[in-house]
Design a protein around this motif. Structure first.
Motif, short mmCIF file in Angstrom:
data_model
loop_
_atom_site.label_atom_id
_atom_site.label_comp_id
_atom_site.label_asym_id
_atom_site.label_seq_id
_atom_site.Cartn_x
_atom_site.Cartn_y
_atom_site.Cartn_z
N ALA A 37 1.94 5.78 3.76
CA ALA A 37 0.85 5.57 2.80
C ALA A 37 -0.18 6.69 2.87
O ALA A 37 -1.04 6.79 2.00
N LYS A 38 -0.09 7.57 3.87
CA LYS A 38 -1.06 8.66 4.03
C LYS A 38 -0.51 10.03 3.63
O LYS A 38 -1.25 11.01 3.69
N GLY A 83 0.57 6.55 -8.39
CA GLY A 83 1.29 7.00 -7.20
C GLY A 83 1.69 8.46 -7.28
O GLY A 83 1.40 9.16 -8.27
N LEU A 84 2.39 8.91 -6.25
CA LEU A 84 2.86 10.30 -6.20
C LEU A 84 4.11 10.54 -7.04
O LEU A 84 4.47 11.68 -7.29
N GLU A 137 0.65 13.32 1.56
CA GLU A 137 0.04 13.98 0.42
C GLU A 137 1.07 14.47 -0.59
O GLU A 137 0.72 14.86 -1.69
N THR A 192 3.90 7.69 -11.01
CA THR A 192 2.64 8.38 -11.29
C THR A 192 1.80 7.63 -12.33
O THR A 192 0.57 7.66 -12.25
N ASP A 212 2.58 1.56 -3.49
CA ASP A 212 1.61 1.96 -4.51
C ASP A 212 1.32 3.46 -4.40
O ASP A 212 1.18 4.15 -5.40
N HIS A 213 1.25 3.94 -3.18
CA HIS A 213 0.92 5.35 -2.94
C HIS A 213 2.05 6.29 -3.33
O HIS A 213 1.80 7.35 -3.92
N ILE A 214 3.30 5.92 -3.03
CA ILE A 214 4.43 6.83 -3.33
C ILE A 214 5.14 6.46 -4.62
O ILE A 214 6.07 7.14 -5.04
N ALA A 252 0.84 -1.20 0.00
CA ALA A 252 0.00 0.00 0.00
C ALA A 252 0.87 1.25 0.00
O ALA A 252 0.60 2.21 -0.73
N MET A 253 1.94 1.24 0.80
CA MET A 253 2.84 2.39 0.85
C MET A 253 3.49 2.61 -0.52
O MET A 253 3.50 3.73 -1.04
#
Length: 115
Positions: free
Chosen positions: A99-100, A54-55, A102, A50, A45-47, A42-43
């Protein structure tokens, strides 16, 4: 003779007094529980990239590990595998906090703990 006995007795007493105390083993140092693969996924995938939603942070990119097979300098370990490995080694990356975030600039603070 009495003086020699007194000297040895004094030396022995000093040495016995210098023995360090035995640490209390009933309260071990807390070690962080290793993150589960799902938390690391999850982490990452989030960071991660793009194009995958992801970020686009560099921390979400694969890394090079010289202990793994592959060409020198070429990334050969996924973000997920790196995360799980670090957690297993006792280095918490706090994947649930990362994972949270922004933005990529918040990752370092998130590794220290959730805000």
């Amino acid at each position: 003779m009495a003086m020699r006995f007194f000297a040895y007795f004094s030396l022995l007493t000093c040495l016995i007094g210098c023995i360090p105390p035995v640490p209390d083993k009933t309260t071990p140092n807390p070690t962080p529980e290793p993150a589960e693969l799902t938390e690391c996924e999850a982490m990452c995938d989030h960071i991660g990239p793009t194009e995958e939603g992801g970020l686009g942070c560099p921390e979400g990119e694969p890394v090079y590990d010289s202990d793994l097979p592959g060409p020198v300098g070429e990334p050969n370990q996924s973000c997920e595998d790196f995360c799980v490995q670090q957690e297993a080694n006792g280095v918490s990356l706090n994947p649930e906090c990362v994972a949270k975030v922004e933005s990529c600039g918040q990752i370092e603070a998130a590794i220290s703990g959730c805000q």
